[in-house]
Write a protein that holds these residues in place. Sequence first.
Motif, PDB file in Angstrom:
ATOM      1  N   UNK A 101       0.824  -1.223   0.000  1.00 13.39           N
ATOM      2  CA  UNK A 101       0.000   0.000   0.000  1.00 13.39           C
ATOM      3  C   UNK A 101       0.851   1.264   0.000  1.00 13.39           C
ATOM      4  N   UNK A 102       2.019   1.198   0.671  1.00 12.08           N
ATOM      5  CA  UNK A 102       2.887   2.371   0.732  1.00 12.08           C
ATOM      6  C   UNK A 102       3.417   2.741  -0.655  1.00 12.08           C
ATOM      7  N   UNK A 103       3.835   1.751  -1.443  1.00 16.78           N
ATOM      8  CA  UNK A 103       4.347   2.017  -2.797  1.00 16.78           C
ATOM      9  C   UNK A 103       3.222   2.547  -3.681  1.00 16.78           C
ATOM     10  N   UNK A 104       2.027   1.948  -3.567  1.00 19.00           N
ATOM     11  CA  UNK A 104       0.891   2.418  -4.365  1.00 19.00           C
ATOM     12  C   UNK A 104       0.559   3.864  -4.021  1.00 19.00           C
ATOM     13  N   UNK A 105       0.589   4.204  -2.728  1.00 18.41           N
ATOM     14  CA  UNK A 105       0.317   5.584  -2.300  1.00 18.41           C
ATOM     15  C   UNK A 105       1.365   6.543  -2.858  1.00 18.41           C
ATOM     16  N   UNK A 106       2.646   6.142  -2.817  1.00 13.14           N
ATOM     17  CA  UNK A 106       3.710   6.992  -3.391  1.00 13.14           C
ATOM     18  C   UNK A 106       3.497   7.200  -4.884  1.00 13.14           C
ATOM     19  N   UNK A 107       3.097   6.145  -5.595  1.00 16.37           N
ATOM     20  CA  UNK A 107       2.860   6.256  -7.042  1.00 16.37           C
ATOM     21  C   UNK A 107       1.707   7.214  -7.323  1.00 16.37           C
ATOM     22  N   UNK A 108       0.650   7.136  -6.520  1.00 16.57           N
ATOM     23  CA  UNK A 108      -0.505   8.019  -6.698  1.00 16.57           C
ATOM     24  C   UNK A 108      -0.092   9.472  -6.475  1.00 16.57           C
ATOM     25  N   UNK A 109       0.707   9.727  -5.456  1.00 21.29           N
ATOM     26  CA  UNK A 109       1.150  11.101  -5.192  1.00 21.29           C
ATOM     27  C   UNK A 109       1.981  11.645  -6.352  1.00 21.29           C
ATOM     28  N   UNK A 110       2.852  10.807  -6.891  1.00 27.67           N
ATOM     29  CA  UNK A 110       3.667  11.230  -8.032  1.00 27.67           C
ATOM     30  C   UNK A 110       2.784  11.546  -9.237  1.00 27.67           C
ATOM     31  N   UNK A 111       1.769  10.725  -9.476  1.00 29.24           N
ATOM     32  CA  UNK A 111       0.857  10.958 -10.599  1.00 29.24           C
ATOM     33  C   UNK A 111       0.011  12.205 -10.378  1.00 29.24           C
ATOM     34  N   UNK A 112      -0.414  12.432  -9.150  1.00 27.57           N
ATOM     35  CA  UNK A 112      -1.189  13.641  -8.845  1.00 27.57           C
ATOM     36  C   UNK A 112      -0.376  14.898  -9.151  1.00 27.57           C
ATOM     37  N   UNK A 113       0.927  14.858  -8.825  1.00 22.40           N
ATOM     38  CA  UNK A 113       1.789  16.011  -9.088  1.00 22.40           C
ATOM     39  C   UNK A 113       1.866  16.300 -10.582  1.00 22.40           C
ATOM     40  N   UNK A 114       1.814  15.240 -11.408  1.00 28.92           N
ATOM     41  CA  UNK A 114       1.849  15.442 -12.855  1.00 28.92           C
ATOM     42  C   UNK A 114       0.581  16.136 -13.350  1.00 28.92           C
ATOM     43  N   UNK A 115      -0.541  15.740 -12.804  1.00 32.57           N
ATOM     44  CA  UNK A 115      -1.820  16.190 -13.357  1.00 32.57           C
ATOM     45  C   UNK A 115      -2.146  17.634 -13.034  1.00 32.57           C
ATOM     46  N   UNK A 116      -1.520  18.215 -12.008  1.00 34.67           N
ATOM     47  CA  UNK A 116      -1.937  19.570 -11.598  1.00 34.67           C
ATOM     48  C   UNK A 116      -1.392  20.656 -12.514  1.00 34.67           C
ATOM     49  N   UNK A 117      -0.341  20.368 -13.265  1.00 31.98           N
ATOM     50  CA  UNK A 117       0.323  21.425 -14.020  1.00 31.98           C
ATOM     51  C   UNK A 117      -0.411  21.760 -15.310  1.00 31.98           C
ATOM     52  N   UNK A 118      -0.434  23.058 -15.609  1.00 36.07           N
ATOM     53  CA  UNK A 118      -1.075  23.563 -16.825  1.00 36.07           C
ATOM     54  C   UNK A 118      -0.070  24.422 -17.592  1.00 36.07           C
ATOM     55  N   UNK A 119      -0.321  24.604 -18.874  1.00 35.17           N
ATOM     56  CA  UNK A 119       0.501  25.494 -19.686  1.00 35.17           C
ATOM     57  C   UNK A 119      -0.425  26.313 -20.576  1.00 35.17           C
ATOM     58  N   UNK A 120      -0.498  27.625 -20.347  1.00 33.54           N
ATOM     59  CA  UNK A 120      -1.395  28.460 -21.168  1.00 33.54           C
ATOM     60  C   UNK A 120      -0.866  28.616 -22.582  1.00 33.54           C
ATOM     61  N   UNK A 121      -1.767  28.992 -23.477  1.00 36.99           N
ATOM     62  CA  UNK A 121      -1.365  29.294 -24.845  1.00 36.99           C
ATOM     63  C   UNK A 121      -0.668  30.649 -24.866  1.00 36.99           C
ATOM     64  N   UNK A 122       0.233  30.827 -25.823  1.00 36.66           N
ATOM     65  CA  UNK A 122       0.974  32.077 -25.923  1.00 36.66           C
ATOM     66  C   UNK A 122       0.370  33.022 -26.948  1.00 36.66           C
ATOM     67  N   UNK A 123       0.960  34.214 -27.034  1.00 39.67           N
ATOM     68  CA  UNK A 123       0.517  35.207 -28.016  1.00 39.67           C
ATOM     69  C   UNK A 123       1.110  34.886 -29.382  1.00 39.67           C
ATOM     70  N   UNK A 124       0.367  35.192 -30.451  1.00 40.28           N
ATOM     71  CA  UNK A 124       0.790  34.843 -31.805  1.00 40.28           C
ATOM     72  C   UNK A 124       0.572  36.012 -32.746  1.00 40.28           C
ATOM     73  N   UNK A 125       1.615  36.339 -33.517  1.00 37.05           N
ATOM     74  CA  UNK A 125       1.544  37.386 -34.539  1.00 37.05           C
ATOM     75  C   UNK A 125       1.828  36.735 -35.884  1.00 37.05           C
ATOM     76  N   UNK A 126       0.952  36.945 -36.838  1.00 37.06           N
ATOM     77  CA  UNK A 126       1.126  36.262 -38.116  1.00 37.06           C
ATOM     78  C   UNK A 126       1.007  37.247 -39.274  1.00 37.06           C
ATOM     79  N   UNK A 127       1.569  36.862 -40.389  1.00 41.48           N
ATOM     80  CA  UNK A 127       1.529  37.691 -41.584  1.00 41.48           C
ATOM     81  C   UNK A 127       0.114  37.736 -42.158  1.00 41.48           C
ATOM     82  N   UNK A 128      -0.184  38.821 -42.833  1.00 41.14           N
ATOM     83  CA  UNK A 128      -1.487  38.924 -43.504  1.00 41.14           C
ATOM     84  C   UNK A 128      -1.594  37.926 -44.660  1.00 41.14           C
ATOM     85  N   UNK A 129      -0.456  37.357 -45.056  1.00 44.83           N
ATOM     86  CA  UNK A 129      -0.452  36.385 -46.150  1.00 44.83           C
ATOM     87  C   UNK A 129      -0.689  34.950 -45.668  1.00 44.83           C
TER      88      UNK A 129
END
Length: 890
Positions: free
Chosen positions: A47-75
């Motif tokens: 159970x201890x190893x399973x709990x550690x694995x769950x905590x590691x996976x939870x840490x992965x899921x919380x992170x987000x990355x917003x979209x950035x600003x974009x400038x493009x040619x009229x063409x």
Amino acid sequence: MLGIDKLIDAVALILEKHDPPTDEALFEITKAQAMVISMTDGENFNDNIITQAVRSLQARFVHRMPMGALFESEEYRPWLAERQGDIDWYYWERYRKHLSVTKGFSPRVVRTLDTTTDNILDRLEDPHKKGEWAKRGMVVGHVQSGKTANYTGLVCKAADAGYQVIIVLAGLLNSLRNQTQERLDSDFMGWCTRVKDLVGVSRFGTGRRPVCFTSSVEDFKKATANSTAMNLDALNEPVLFVLKKNKSTLENLYGWLSEHNKHNLREFSMLMIDDEADHASVNTNKEDKKPTTINKAIRDLLSLFSRSSFVGYTATPFANIFIDPDNDHEMENGENYKDLFPRDFILSLEPPDNYIGPHRIFVDDADIDCIRSISDNEDLLPAKHKIDFIPDILPSSLKKAVNCFILARAIRLLRGQERKHHSMMINASRFTDVQNILKGIVSEHVKEIRHAVKNYAALSPEQAVLNKVLKSLYDTWYEEYRDAVPEWNIIQTYLKKAINPIEVISINSVSKDVLDYSPDQYPNGRSLIAIGGLGLSRGLTLEGLMVSYFLRNSIMYDTLMQMGRWFGYRDGYADICRIFMTDEAKAWYAHIAESTEELRSDFWSMEKAKLTPLEFGLRVRSHPTALIVTARNKMRCSKDVPVNISLEGRLAETSVVYADDKIIQHNQKVLEKTILSAEKYTARQPTDLGFLWRSVPSDIVKSAIENYENHPECMLTYSEPLIGYLEKLSTEGMDTCDILLRSVKSKDSKPHTINNELIINTPKRTVAVFNNSKIEFSKRRVASKGDEKVGIPYDEVLKIQSDFAGKNVPDREYRKYKWDQGHPPLFMINFIEATAKDNSKSTLVPCFGLSLPGNPASGRRPERTVQYRVNTVWWRKNYLVDQEEEDEEE
């Protein structure tokens, strides 16, 4: 692979395309997968190893990355959506799974990366499109934020879409090129070019493999390429070249391609990725001179292909945008613009929320306390020294930094981070000989600590600390890490394991040491202290960097930011990282952090205004924070650097002043006279921030700026541009200024009498630099945040603050409001009690700030600009050497 790692990877693979499950569901999925692995591989999971694995996976899921600003040619004409369903995304799918499972990227971050790389690919050209075409773009990231991950994703998708030749330009140094090759070996090819074996993404498919004419130990060579006896048209998979930005290498590839594929290249589609695109790639020569060597070699390679796409990646894009800071015509119509200016798109990336950048370390509301001051180096290891300098003894601050590294490694071992990389950086000299001598001294010091730990760490804590080395480690733990691990006896038991594998290497052009973190060589992770200069200053990643010792300094924004190898991701150990630097360097980083954040906030407004890359470039060029970088591009070919910038919506303040008593007294009289003049025109109003005089003739302020003796390092308060700006406003009907005399309510402040009549309480500041020549304020800020709201009605201030949900309101918001409401500029007078950090001296410093209403990102082109001129003779005298000299010394 450890059992827990296998379990985490298995669950991550199941969930890689899904939204994060609830904690209960994640526990059940992990528990079920543990049973599957137990039955198939014989692993046992309690159970201890399973709990550690769950905590590691939870840490992965919380992170987000917003979209950035974009400038493009009229063409811009979209093409990817139409072809999306017909493309076999083989290389991308392997890479996506590799990111999610092997590298532990959050599913949300991977999805944003997927969308971002689609946006970039779509703004390049369809590789199957016939005829001649050339696309040019730029991606702006943050230092150490994941630009390589982004362009690797782009490479994978470009290969899937049909690009046949892919060239990656990977910096000026072998170490960086080799590191980039290893990343692409692992994340794109799935084949290690050094040991000739499967690696990385091959875990998720081995059916196809790109053809690579370089390896992680060898750049492109004609002889090696000739030995394959293949022309490009004989290959069914994309061809990859990972090149150093070196004249001979680029010319050799040009020659080989011309000789062996002379008649077929026009039919191939080529993608060129230029990593660190602001470094050496841009032509900084005058229009009447030949292009710089690297710039010409890149353009020659591009010219071989009638269908090409070029994407530059950088965290410091100023050089790419300022093709010629003096000549708008050249920027719009010259050869540089046609060839390398990112005319088709500019994308500003946003990092994931777990990224540690300048804003989390250096600004006022920084949430990571990791900066430690160096003040004992000048006698033993001065920041400025000549090439023949020979260091002999390590400063105490450097010894403490080594202690921190050993202790931080022990703490990470305690936290279960055993099979990880652990690194320390020492960047104290630009000279290779000095670096190599330092390597020897630091190596001996580490051996001394290792010997003491071996002999005394097994004793009781009371006996162990009788040894001076163990006592030093104990003292450092008590000062730095007792909150992380409150019991010294626990740390002591891990010291031997922590220090044993640590090695000391030097990274430069003459050292044989290699910065290698490859899993086949270091399956249990590598622990090292890396000593270098330029080799550690750009592009190179120090895996698991925990402690940095930094004595270098430069006025150049891009140079300083690129030296900041400590930026990046420190999940699970950010609290134990330490950065040792001088107060002066800290002040510069703080100033740059705030300036860069301001510039990036402008990106969003510019995107809303639908700016094209050309308009974006022209707009950013007028930004005052780019002044220093502009000068760098012109330094070698001009005695005087004229720069047109916009001051609209900006604050210019005297954050560096002379320490000379006579000059201080002169400036005090100038500002007191300004107050006396204001009193003649309007009655003063008491406010919470001091005394305010409204609608004072701007001639009074212009006189103050003209007569104030400004320090030459404080460029934004040069008198001529500021007076010129106020005169432009006068011609448009704005011929007054408000004046604020700052006074605080603190009981600790000293009273000061102005003109024998007006009493104020002076603000107190501990300054970054206080020597015989200058006083430099921390973060290069004089006024406190919020001072510029003076004169705005209280209820309006509350409305502005409500948009920031309790966070500090940037003063630019008050400048925007004042512009909308027709408020005049605000001239702020501060008499500040400035004290040195060591309390050795203190003095009253007269300062001013000019706050100019406006919204810097409101329009396509700034309507009002003023010209700054920077003398490069003075520049070189005061700020080390320029980049070309540094390259030669390295």
